[in-house]
Design a protein around this motif. Structure first.
Motif, PDB file in Angstrom:
ATOM      1  N   ARG A  78      32.854  76.876  56.400  1.00  0.00           N
ATOM      2  CA  ARG A  78      31.260  76.972  56.223  1.00  0.00           C
ATOM      3  C   ARG A  78      30.984  75.103  55.751  1.00  0.00           C
ATOM      4  O   ARG A  78      30.090  74.648  56.386  1.00  0.00           O
ATOM      5  N   GLY A  79      31.825  74.645  55.038  1.00  0.00           N
ATOM      6  CA  GLY A  79      31.362  73.066  54.686  1.00  0.00           C
ATOM      7  C   GLY A  79      31.209  72.461  55.912  1.00  0.00           C
ATOM      8  O   GLY A  79      30.685  71.302  55.928  1.00  0.00           O
ATOM      9  N   LEU A  80      32.617  72.326  56.959  1.00  0.00           N
ATOM     10  CA  LEU A  80      32.410  71.357  57.911  1.00  0.00           C
ATOM     11  C   LEU A  80      31.423  71.878  58.843  1.00  0.00           C
ATOM     12  O   LEU A  80      30.668  70.492  59.174  1.00  0.00           O
TER      13      LEU A  80
ATOM     14  N   PHE B   9      25.873  75.012  67.214  1.00  0.00           N
ATOM     15  CA  PHE B   9      26.956  74.259  66.557  1.00  0.00           C
ATOM     16  C   PHE B   9      27.832  75.109  65.528  1.00  0.00           C
ATOM     17  O   PHE B   9      28.911  75.260  65.447  1.00  0.00           O
ATOM     18  N   LYS B  10      26.843  75.749  64.602  1.00  0.00           N
ATOM     19  CA  LYS B  10      27.458  76.515  63.479  1.00  0.00           C
ATOM     20  C   LYS B  10      28.247  77.627  63.991  1.00  0.00           C
ATOM     21  O   LYS B  10      28.902  78.187  63.508  1.00  0.00           O
ATOM     22  N   THR B  11      27.402  78.186  65.078  1.00  0.00           N
ATOM     23  CA  THR B  11      28.317  79.325  65.425  1.00  0.00           C
ATOM     24  C   THR B  11      29.901  79.091  66.074  1.00  0.00           C
ATOM     25  O   THR B  11      30.776  79.796  65.650  1.00  0.00           O
ATOM     26  N   PHE B  12      30.077  78.000  66.858  1.00  0.00           N
ATOM     27  CA  PHE B  12      31.398  77.765  67.302  1.00  0.00           C
ATOM     28  C   PHE B  12      32.362  76.715  66.334  1.00  0.00           C
ATOM     29  O   PHE B  12      33.610  76.556  66.414  1.00  0.00           O
ATOM     30  N   LEU B  13      31.558  76.209  65.248  1.00  0.00           N
ATOM     31  CA  LEU B  13      32.350  75.402  64.148  1.00  0.00           C
ATOM     32  C   LEU B  13      32.686  76.520  62.905  1.00  0.00           C
ATOM     33  O   LEU B  13      33.635  75.911  62.313  1.00  0.00           O
ATOM     34  N   GLU B  14      31.734  77.305  62.900  1.00  0.00           N
ATOM     35  CA  GLU B  14      31.998  78.105  61.752  1.00  0.00           C
ATOM     36  C   GLU B  14      32.292  79.655  61.785  1.00  0.00           C
ATOM     37  O   GLU B  14      33.343  80.300  61.505  1.00  0.00           O
ATOM     38  N   THR B  15      31.417  80.420  62.600  1.00  0.00           N
ATOM     39  CA  THR B  15      31.430  81.611  62.577  1.00  0.00           C
ATOM     40  C   THR B  15      32.593  82.198  63.503  1.00  0.00           C
ATOM     41  O   THR B  15      33.423  83.289  63.301  1.00  0.00           O
ATOM     42  N   THR B  16      32.576  81.441  64.603  1.00  0.00           N
ATOM     43  CA  THR B  16      33.874  82.178  65.704  1.00  0.00           C
ATOM     44  C   THR B  16      35.231  81.734  64.940  1.00  0.00           C
ATOM     45  O   THR B  16      36.063  82.638  65.055  1.00  0.00           O
TER      46      THR B  16
ATOM     47  N   VAL C 294      27.392  86.118  52.657  1.00  0.00           N
ATOM     48  CA  VAL C 294      28.387  86.760  52.947  1.00  0.00           C
ATOM     49  C   VAL C 294      29.831  86.068  52.860  1.00  0.00           C
ATOM     50  O   VAL C 294      30.586  86.365  52.492  1.00  0.00           O
ATOM     51  N   ASP C 295      29.664  84.748  53.337  1.00  0.00           N
ATOM     52  CA  ASP C 295      30.775  83.835  53.255  1.00  0.00           C
ATOM     53  C   ASP C 295      31.135  83.467  52.013  1.00  0.00           C
ATOM     54  O   ASP C 295      32.469  83.641  51.550  1.00  0.00           O
ATOM     55  N   PHE C 296      30.454  83.243  51.046  1.00  0.00           N
ATOM     56  CA  PHE C 296      30.704  82.975  49.649  1.00  0.00           C
ATOM     57  C   PHE C 296      31.205  84.324  49.039  1.00  0.00           C
ATOM     58  O   PHE C 296      32.328  84.151  48.234  1.00  0.00           O
ATOM     59  N   TRP C 297      30.731  85.470  49.433  1.00  0.00           N
ATOM     60  CA  TRP C 297      31.158  86.757  48.958  1.00  0.00           C
ATOM     61  C   TRP C 297      32.660  87.101  49.302  1.00  0.00           C
ATOM     62  O   TRP C 297      33.411  87.267  48.271  1.00  0.00           O
TER      63      TRP C 297
ATOM     64  N   GLN D  14      44.562  85.279  46.858  1.00  0.00           N
ATOM     65  CA  GLN D  14      44.710  84.451  48.168  1.00  0.00           C
ATOM     66  C   GLN D  14      43.768  83.368  48.371  1.00  0.00           C
ATOM     67  O   GLN D  14      42.976  83.218  49.300  1.00  0.00           O
ATOM     68  N   TYR D  15      44.415  82.346  47.950  1.00  0.00           N
ATOM     69  CA  TYR D  15      43.527  81.010  47.589  1.00  0.00           C
ATOM     70  C   TYR D  15      43.484  80.188  49.161  1.00  0.00           C
ATOM     71  O   TYR D  15      42.266  79.806  49.264  1.00  0.00           O
ATOM     72  N   SER D  16      44.706  80.691  49.848  1.00  0.00           N
ATOM     73  CA  SER D  16      44.394  79.796  51.356  1.00  0.00           C
ATOM     74  C   SER D  16      43.388  80.333  52.239  1.00  0.00           C
ATOM     75  O   SER D  16      42.573  79.407  52.653  1.00  0.00           O
ATOM     76  N   TRP D  17      43.254  81.603  51.864  1.00  0.00           N
ATOM     77  CA  TRP D  17      42.223  82.333  52.981  1.00  0.00           C
ATOM     78  C   TRP D  17      40.734  81.940  52.487  1.00  0.00           C
ATOM     79  O   TRP D  17      39.686  81.727  53.110  1.00  0.00           O
ATOM     80  N   SER D  18      40.772  81.787  51.160  1.00  0.00           N
ATOM     81  CA  SER D  18      39.419  81.537  50.432  1.00  0.00           C
ATOM     82  C   SER D  18      39.052  80.008  50.831  1.00  0.00           C
ATOM     83  O   SER D  18      37.710  79.525  51.142  1.00  0.00           O
ATOM     84  N   ILE D  19      39.997  79.175  50.628  1.00  0.00           N
ATOM     85  CA  ILE D  19      39.840  77.828  51.083  1.00  0.00           C
ATOM     86  C   ILE D  19      39.501  77.696  52.420  1.00  0.00           C
ATOM     87  O   ILE D  19      38.532  76.660  52.902  1.00  0.00           O
ATOM     88  N   LEU D  20      40.052  78.452  53.336  1.00  0.00           N
ATOM     89  CA  LEU D  20      39.691  78.299  54.910  1.00  0.00           C
ATOM     90  C   LEU D  20      38.652  78.637  55.141  1.00  0.00           C
ATOM     91  O   LEU D  20      37.774  77.925  55.988  1.00  0.00           O
ATOM     92  N   ILE D  21      38.065  79.653  54.469  1.00  0.00           N
ATOM     93  CA  ILE D  21      36.436  80.369  54.951  1.00  0.00           C
ATOM     94  C   ILE D  21      35.549  79.448  54.487  1.00  0.00           C
ATOM     95  O   ILE D  21      34.504  78.797  55.208  1.00  0.00           O
ATOM     96  N   LEU D  22      35.912  78.696  53.120  1.00  0.00           N
ATOM     97  CA  LEU D  22      34.863  77.575  52.706  1.00  0.00           C
ATOM     98  C   LEU D  22      34.822  76.356  53.235  1.00  0.00           C
ATOM     99  O   LEU D  22      33.865  75.772  53.488  1.00  0.00           O
ATOM    100  N   SER D  23      35.967  76.114  54.053  1.00  0.00           N
ATOM    101  CA  SER D  23      36.153  74.796  54.685  1.00  0.00           C
ATOM    102  C   SER D  23      35.267  75.114  56.149  1.00  0.00           C
ATOM    103  O   SER D  23      34.817  73.900  56.562  1.00  0.00           O
TER     104      SER D  23
END
Length: 380
Positions: free
Chosen positions: A49-51, A139-146, A25-28, A38-47
């Motif tokens: 995920r990556g972090l 960790f993943k929940t509060f670094l990425e999902t939230t 879903v994240d990559f979708w 909307q490149y900024s939103w795409s980069i932010l979502i992937l950022s």
């Protein structure tokens, strides 16, 4: 130590499925934003995920090194390579499925075996493995999902363009937060002998307490961001500094190396932006009262600013809906919080940690790190 049951195994399999779907879903979502320009939103979502992936892989590999200390270095090189390609969590899920299948389906449940007997040994193995996974998922929940949930809600408020992609991302974010917080508590109760069993009703109360308080706070931060992105960033940084400073004063001892300990404290500071966690397993009625009282004051202050200022960035009907959801979530969250601590919170805490200047206390602390990493993790 409680048993790993067939029901736990089913939830484990469900957790793997949700984890894989969440990645897809994240990559979708990121690809949808990219195709729409909307490149900024795409980069932010992937950022995000990556972090989160990078940090969880670092912790996962360090735990493998600690657990396999003195064993074949060839295995550690192979494990390092797997984590380098961001797939360490799947190795942990493989061990969890392997031990979980043995514990839930291939062992007799009768008898009171000692801790050294094979049945209890397998039970301890699977509980330890699942506990590590749930730590990483927190960790993943509060670094990425939230943060992703906050971004998605902000986008809906700002552009008012609703599509299935955004709703799917928001739904997966809520599922991720809900499951990880509950699984975390289940692992805590199973890992620590002085914790009561986490029954279905207590799971639901705890789930709603976390879900409603986090939802209210995310909506509040989204409203601030609509007014001023700079103000929102400054507020989040200030909150992280407060959380990080509190972890420093608590003198956490979760990791063996100081570098990893400071990384751990940094992550806990991020977690404290969104929800309260007791990082030392001590009674913190005073701290949790201050924490949620502050959130309540800030949330009400934001709504009052919108009510009297009436900025043009949000329509009247949208503000009414968002404000009702924010206040309702806050009230329900506080109610479930009070009910949980009044009726369902375990009265038995972990053994008090001895002061660091006592030799026996140092030895006991080292033993706890070796026997149960979870005893030094964030506790609720």
């Amino acid at each position: 130590m409680m048993k790993f049951t067939k029901q736990d195994f089913i939830f484990l399999v469900g957790g793997i499925i949700i984890y894989v779907v969440d990645i897809g879903v994240d990559f979708w979502v990121a690809s949808k934003y990219f195709c729409q320009g909307q490149y900024s939103w795409s980069i932010l979502i992937l950022s995000f995920r990556g972090l989160s992936s990078l940090i969880t892989q670092v912790f996962s590999y360090e735990w493998f090194k600690n657990d396999w200390e003195g064993t074949d270095t060839g295995k550690l090189k192979w494990i390092f390579l797997v984590h380098l390609f961001q797939c360490g969590i799947f190795i942990r899920y493989w061990f969890a499925l392997k031990y979980g299948c043995q514990a839930a389906f291939k062992q007799n449940s009768g008898g009171d075996a000692s801790e050294t007997d094979p049945p209890n040994f397998i039970q301890k193995q699977v509980i330890d493995v699942v506990t590590d996974i749930n730590m990483l998922r927190v960790f993943k929940t509060f670094l990425e999902t939230t943060p992703q949930l906050f971004v998605q809600i902000y986008i809906l408020m700002e552009h008012s363009k609703n599509n299935f992609c955004q709703y799917a991302a928001i739904f997966m974010s809520f599922c991720g937060i809900s499951i990880s917080t509950v699984d975390y508590q289940v692992s805590l109760r199973k890992s620590l002998p002085d914790k009561d069993e986490f029954h279905v009703l207590s799971k639901l109360v705890y789930l709603f307490y976390k879900l409603f308080t986090i939802t209210s706070w995310i909506l509040s931060i989204s409203l601030i961001t609509l007014l001023s992105v700079r103000t929102s960033v400054i507020l989040l940084i200030f909150l992280w500094i407060c959380g990080f400073t509190w972890t420093l004063k608590q003198h956490t001892t979760f990791c063996k190396s100081m570098k990893m300990e400071y990384l751990y404290r940094t992550v806990v500071g991020i977690i404290l932006i969104f929800t309260f966690f007791n990082i030392k397993g001590r009674k913190t009625n005073y701290c949790i009262s201050i924490y949620y009282a502050t959130h309540t004051v800030v949330t009400l202050g934001i709504l009052l600013v919108y009510m009297f200022w009436k900025p043009s960035v949000i329509k009247g009907i949208d503000f009414i809906i968002v404000s009702i959801l924010t206040v309702l979530s806050l009230v329900l969250g506080i109610i479930f919080l009070a009910v949980y601590y009044r009726r369902f919170h375990p009265t038995a805490y972990c053994r008090p940690q001895a002061c660091s200047d006592e030799v026996d206390g140092e030895a006991e602390q080292k033993d706890r790190v070796k026997t149960s990493r979870f005893q030094n993790f964030i506790m609720q």
